[in-house]
Design an enzyme around this catalytic site. Structure first.
Site, PDB file in Angstrom:
ATOM      1  N   CYS A 355       0.811  -1.226   0.000  1.00 19.19           N
ATOM      2  CA  CYS A 355       0.000   0.000   0.000  1.00 19.19           C
ATOM      3  C   CYS A 355       0.838   1.267   0.000  1.00 19.19           C
ATOM      4  O   CYS A 355       0.295   2.366   0.108  1.00 19.19           O
ATOM      5  CB  CYS A 355      -0.927  -0.009   1.219  1.00 19.19           C
ATOM      6  SG  CYS A 355      -0.043  -0.101   2.806  1.00 19.19           S
ATOM      7  N   LEU A 356       2.153   1.130  -0.119  1.00 17.91           N
ATOM      8  CA  LEU A 356       3.014   2.307  -0.080  1.00 17.91           C
ATOM      9  C   LEU A 356       3.091   2.983  -1.446  1.00 17.91           C
ATOM     10  O   LEU A 356       3.022   2.318  -2.480  1.00 17.91           O
ATOM     11  CB  LEU A 356       4.424   1.929   0.369  1.00 17.91           C
ATOM     12  CG  LEU A 356       4.549   1.244   1.739  1.00 17.91           C
ATOM     13  CD1 LEU A 356       6.020   1.029   2.071  1.00 17.91           C
ATOM     14  CD2 LEU A 356       3.867   2.038   2.830  1.00 17.91           C
ATOM     15  N   CYS A 357       3.291   4.270  -1.421  1.00 21.75           N
ATOM     16  CA  CYS A 357       3.349   5.056  -2.656  1.00 21.75           C
ATOM     17  C   CYS A 357       4.777   5.053  -3.214  1.00 21.75           C
ATOM     18  O   CYS A 357       5.454   6.083  -3.266  1.00 21.75           O
ATOM     19  CB  CYS A 357       2.866   6.482  -2.390  1.00 21.75           C
ATOM     20  SG  CYS A 357       2.608   7.455  -3.887  1.00 21.75           S
ATOM     21  N   THR A 358       5.248   3.854  -3.607  1.00 23.93           N
ATOM     22  CA  THR A 358       6.561   3.695  -4.203  1.00 23.93           C
ATOM     23  C   THR A 358       6.586   2.394  -4.996  1.00 23.93           C
ATOM     24  O   THR A 358       6.024   1.385  -4.545  1.00 23.93           O
ATOM     25  CB  THR A 358       7.689   3.668  -3.144  1.00 23.93           C
ATOM     26  OG1 THR A 358       8.918   3.268  -3.769  1.00 23.93           O
ATOM     27  CG2 THR A 358       7.373   2.703  -2.020  1.00 23.93           C
ATOM     28  N   LEU A 396       6.366   6.308   5.272  1.00 29.36           N
ATOM     29  CA  LEU A 396       5.059   6.782   4.818  1.00 29.36           C
ATOM     30  C   LEU A 396       3.986   6.732   5.898  1.00 29.36           C
ATOM     31  O   LEU A 396       2.792   6.884   5.621  1.00 29.36           O
ATOM     32  CB  LEU A 396       4.592   6.029   3.564  1.00 29.36           C
ATOM     33  CG  LEU A 396       5.486   6.208   2.330  1.00 29.36           C
ATOM     34  CD1 LEU A 396       4.847   5.589   1.109  1.00 29.36           C
ATOM     35  CD2 LEU A 396       5.788   7.675   2.079  1.00 29.36           C
TER      36      LEU A 396
END
Length: 406
Positions: A355-358, A396
């Site tokens: 779910c991380l933005c990377t 995050l």
């Protein structure tokens, strides 16, 4: 099906940990993602190691592999001692029934407070540098207790096949073997209680021949260094380095030849060179790594240019190693499954992401899994060691996962 997945039970087509099916376990934990450690698998692995070790060889657990307090309590009844690498790990180890005399404290860069803590506790302080000898002397004076000291030695050999080398060449670990005689003289001048040596040349090794060679050379080197010691060598930590398979390409370590090698050493070189030494084998990952599983729930299923993605509520901030960002040169998928459909047939390749933005948050790339959608549970195996505490949990600002022993 990989050996890692096969080690766990199944109940009505679902993965089970500690005799509890994964859906019920998720409800019991109260939220996903979470780590679950199967105490029966830990007990079984320790028994397997015990079966090949000579009776006089002590088995220690390296707490850094997984310092969860409940797991330490369980292991305290199975192993002979603990090895710690920080003041907090030391406190957690001392909270168990394990005697302080069977705890070793290693690691570079110990603070003065940590050294004093070790001296006051009566554990074996495994000194990593000449500076730590001075700090140990000062702590002994301050507490009125002679520090129980073993020298961590940076050997003059390396171990082939190790995923991470901790000995040979320039190292931040230990005192170079050629400088040990001088350090021993200093230790004697300071009035410290000499115990022996600690040598750990490499980790995550799946080749028994290399481990056996390292053990033989460690005993030989300790015997030579002991000639300059202020007293008999009473303690020798051989390290460990036993690896576990993380991918289908990895072959499990064969314990048999390692046990045979140790029996030969205990019958020959050890009584000759180190007649008063307690020999210790220190294992972390090998005892707990395959007994742990990371459970995370699918929150989205999406298609992008003919590729299917399962987006889960966990990710690399909890299980960094599975993402390939924990020092791996080549990223390979860890064993992975749809936990609530563990026996279902694969329905095609999917890519499991967190779910991380990377784009680094990749847990399974083009893996063959049964059809899964929102609400299904994904299990990442080999998660019992270097999982939560080796991951960037604050990255995050997502919530931390829970841990349970079942």
């Amino acid at each position: 099906m990989t050996a890692a997945i096969g080690a766990f039970e199944r109940m009505d087509g679902r993965l089970a940990v500690g005799g509890i099916d994964v859906e019920r376990l998720a409800a019991r934990v109260g939220s996903t993602p979470f780590f679950a450690y199967d105490r029966a698998l830990v007990t079984q692995r320790v028994a397997e190691v015990r079966a090949v070790l000579p009776e006089r060889v002590h088995l220690h657990y390296a707490v850094k592999a997984n310092p969860m307090p409940a797991l330490l309590q369980h292991l305290s009844g199975l192993v002979d001692g603990f090895d710690v690498a920080s003041g907090i790990e030391l406190r957690n180890a001392l909270d168990t029934p394990t005697p302080a005399s069977r705890i070793g404290f290693a690691g570079p860069g110990k603070s003065e407070a940590e050294v004093c803590q070790a001296v006051a506790s009566g554990v074996v302080l495994e000194v990593e540098s000449e500076r730590e000898l001075v700090v140990a002397r000062d702590a002994s004076v301050a507490t009125g207790i002679a520090a129980r000291v073993a020298l961590r030695v940076n050997p003059d050999f390396t171990v082939r096949g190790s995923g991470m080398r901790l000995g040979g060449g320039p190292q931040q670990f230990g005192i170079d073997s050629e400088r040990v005689p001088t350090a021993l003289a200093t230790l004697s001048d300071y009035g410290l209680d000499f115990q022996g040596f600690h040598m750990f040349a490499g980790s995550q090794n799946l080749r028994h021949a290399d481990i056996c060679e390292a053990q033989r050379r460690t005993v030989e080197l300790a015997g030579r260094l002991g000639d300059a010691a202020p007293g008999p060598v009473r303690y020798l930590n051989l390290g460990g380095g036993f690896g576990i398979p993380y991918t289908d390409r990895d072959q499990p370590l064969d314990l048999g030849p390692i046990g045979e090698n140790l029996h030969e050493l205990m019958a020959g070189a050890v009584p000759k060179l180190l007649p008063q030494a307690q020999i210790v084998v220190e294992l972390g990952r090998y005892l707990v790594g395959e007994a742990g599983v990371y459970i995370t729930r699918v929150v989205d299923r999406k298609s992008s240019r003919c590729k299917t993605f399962l987006v889960v509520d966990g990710g690399m901030h909890h299980q960094l190693a599975a993402s390939g960002n924990f020092g791996q040169v080549i990223r390979r998928n860890f064993p992975i499954a749809v936990a609530n459909r563990i026996d279902a047939e694969p329905a095609g390749p999917v890519t499991v992401v967190g779910c991380l933005c990377t784009p680094l948050d990749l847990l399974g790339d083009n893996v063959e899994l049964p059809k899964a959608g929102i609400g299904d549970l994904i299990a990442l195996f080999q998660a019992g060691a270097y999982g939560l505490t080796a991951s960037p949990t604050a990255f995050l600002s997502h919530p931390a996962p829970l841990e349970v022993v079942v």
